[in-house]
Design a protein around this motif. Structure first.
Motif, PDB file in Angstrom:
ATOM      1  N   ILE A 141      46.625 -11.420 -19.667  1.00 42.69           N
ATOM      2  CA  ILE A 141      45.212 -11.584 -19.317  1.00 42.69           C
ATOM      3  C   ILE A 141      45.055 -12.473 -18.084  1.00 42.69           C
ATOM      4  N   ILE A 142      45.787 -13.589 -18.034  1.00 43.97           N
ATOM      5  CA  ILE A 142      45.718 -14.458 -16.856  1.00 43.97           C
ATOM      6  C   ILE A 142      46.215 -13.712 -15.629  1.00 43.97           C
ATOM      7  N   GLY A 143      47.248 -12.882 -15.791  1.00 42.09           N
ATOM      8  CA  GLY A 143      47.795 -12.144 -14.656  1.00 42.09           C
ATOM      9  C   GLY A 143      46.861 -11.101 -14.084  1.00 42.09           C
ATOM     10  N   SER A 144      45.823 -10.733 -14.827  1.00 41.18           N
ATOM     11  CA  SER A 144      44.838  -9.765 -14.325  1.00 41.18           C
ATOM     12  C   SER A 144      43.498 -10.421 -14.003  1.00 41.18           C
ATOM     13  N   SER A 145      43.437 -11.748 -14.032  1.00 43.11           N
ATOM     14  CA  SER A 145      42.187 -12.462 -13.767  1.00 43.11           C
ATOM     15  C   SER A 145      42.320 -13.289 -12.493  1.00 43.11           C
ATOM     16  N   PRO A 146      41.250 -13.395 -11.701  1.00 41.61           N
ATOM     17  CA  PRO A 146      41.297 -14.274 -10.522  1.00 41.61           C
ATOM     18  C   PRO A 146      41.303 -15.735 -10.939  1.00 41.61           C
ATOM     19  N   ILE A 147      41.769 -16.574 -10.042  1.00 43.06           N
ATOM     20  CA  ILE A 147      41.901 -17.987 -10.375  1.00 43.06           C
ATOM     21  C   ILE A 147      40.544 -18.640 -10.644  1.00 43.06           C
ATOM     22  N   ASP A 148      39.483 -18.166  -9.975  1.00 45.96           N
ATOM     23  CA  ASP A 148      38.156 -18.747 -10.209  1.00 45.96           C
ATOM     24  C   ASP A 148      37.721 -18.560 -11.655  1.00 45.96           C
ATOM     25  N   ASP A 149      37.971 -17.376 -12.212  1.00 45.66           N
ATOM     26  CA  ASP A 149      37.606 -17.137 -13.606  1.00 45.66           C
ATOM     27  C   ASP A 149      38.407 -18.020 -14.549  1.00 45.66           C
ATOM     28  N   ALA A 150      39.690 -18.205 -14.244  1.00 44.35           N
ATOM     29  CA  ALA A 150      40.550 -18.999 -15.121  1.00 44.35           C
ATOM     30  C   ALA A 150      40.171 -20.478 -15.104  1.00 44.35           C
ATOM     31  N   LEU A 151      39.644 -20.964 -13.966  1.00 48.19           N
ATOM     32  CA  LEU A 151      39.366 -22.390 -13.844  1.00 48.19           C
ATOM     33  C   LEU A 151      37.906 -22.751 -14.092  1.00 48.19           C
ATOM     34  N   THR A 152      37.000 -21.785 -13.994  1.00 50.80           N
ATOM     35  CA  THR A 152      35.570 -22.129 -14.071  1.00 50.80           C
ATOM     36  C   THR A 152      34.897 -21.426 -15.243  1.00 50.80           C
ATOM     37  N   ASP A 153      34.024 -20.488 -14.933  1.00 45.17           N
ATOM     38  CA  ASP A 153      33.165 -19.928 -15.971  1.00 45.17           C
ATOM     39  C   ASP A 153      33.700 -18.652 -16.597  1.00 45.17           C
TER      40      ASP A 153
END
Length: 328
Positions: A141-153
């Motif tokens: 899931i993290i590998g398919s998500s941008p870093i902004d999504d992982a760190l913020t909202d």
């Protein structure tokens, strides 16, 4: 000591041992938060979920395995030692996002044993299998998500997708476990300087959202005030319109009545209109109407007879002017 006596003593010892085994292995207790599996000659026989004192065949015919019915919590990326201090495992928590940034993520998985037989016999180590499935799910899931999504909202969405993927994997493994929830504990960057930069970006986004909300609030306030003023103007205009229409209708009605009276008796109506006009032009004045032989009516603004007033110089002057006018 004879051989017969030795055999007798040995037999009694064996019998006593068997009796003790039978005595201590034919009953067991199940607590409220437990479930028990009866194993007969190494094969699962039945599952007992009711609490209380239970009986079974003695060992080695039957044995009991007890499992908890409570919800377990498995950590990924960190652990606690005996003193309660957190131990982080950076190697397994480092992962790459969809836009090729490195982040450190750790989480907690909550799960329950729903099928004790499968939990005991379908996997040699179901907890280790759960840990590996958790690692595969969060990395996917993290590998398919941008870093902004992982760190913020985007954390809530990442949690939901990880939970769904992990539950699907556990169902495929069929190890008697049900996933209750996945909670991300921390998602951060490995470098302090980059973490500070993302913190600044997050603060800027929050400030932006605050300003937008304040602007929308002001906009709504001004719209409501303008709508109120508009309604007030429209209401006043409608009131003025109604009042003028009613006044005009009243004037028309009065005129129609006067015209009807005038048509019936023109002379009387004309005189009445003249008198009413004089009352409006000279409010409070006393009028005496005199009719001479020539048929001409004279309207004199004279004080009523019997009224005792003291003449002033101005009044005398007015009377003289009036007399001169009469002479003319």
């Amino acid at each position: 000591m004879s051989v017969k006596r030795i055999l007798t003593i040995a037999g009694m010892a064996v019998a006593a041992a068997v009796l003790l085994i039978v005595l201590f292995t034919t009953w067991y207790t199940v607590d409220e938060g437990e479930q028990a599996i009866i194993i007969t000659f190494g094969e699962a026989d039945e599952t007992v979920t009711d609490s209380g004192l239970k009986f079974k065949l003695p060992w080695p015919v039957q044995s009991v395995e007890k499992l908890s019915k409570e919800t377990f919590s498995t950590t990924f990326g960190y652990n606690q030692d005996a003193s309660g201090e957190l131990i982080s495992y950076d190697k397994e928590t480092k992962m790459i996002t969809g836009d090729e940034y490195i982040v450190i993520a750790d989480l907690v998985v909550q799960w329950k044993i729903t099928e004790p037989v499968k939990y005991l016999f379908n996997s040699e180590n179901p907890r280790e299998l759960l840990h590996d499935a958790t690692a595969a799910s969060i990395r996917s899931i993290i590998g398919s998500s941008p870093i902004d999504d992982a760190l913020t909202d985007g954390k809530a969405e990442i949690e939901a997708e990880t939970r769904d993927l992990l539950a699907d994997l556990i169902d495929r493994y069929d190890i008697g476990i049900a996933i209750q929830g996945v909670k991300l504990q921390d998602v951060e960057l490995p470098n302090a300087e980059v973490r500070d930069a993302f913190t600044a970006v997050t603060d800027a986004r929050e400030t932006k959202s605050t300003k937008i909300n304040q602007a929308r609030k002001y906009e709504n306030q001004r719209k409501n005030e303008a709508a109120g003023e508009r309604d007030a103007v429209l209401s006043k205009a409608q009131g003025d319109k109604t009042a003028r229409i009613e006044q005009a209708n009243g004037d028309v009605a009065v005129f129609n009545k006067l015209y009807a009276e005038y048509s019936n008796n023109k002379e009387i109506t004309r005189e009445r209109l003249i008198l009413e006009t004089l009352e409006q032009v000279l409010p409070g004045a006393k009028l005496y109407i005199m009719n001479d032989d020539g048929g001409t009516m004279k309207y004199l603004p004279l004080a009523p007879m019997g009224q005792q007033t003291q003449a002033t110089p101005q009044d005398s002057e007015n009377e003289k002017e009036g007399g001169e006018g009469d002479g003319k």
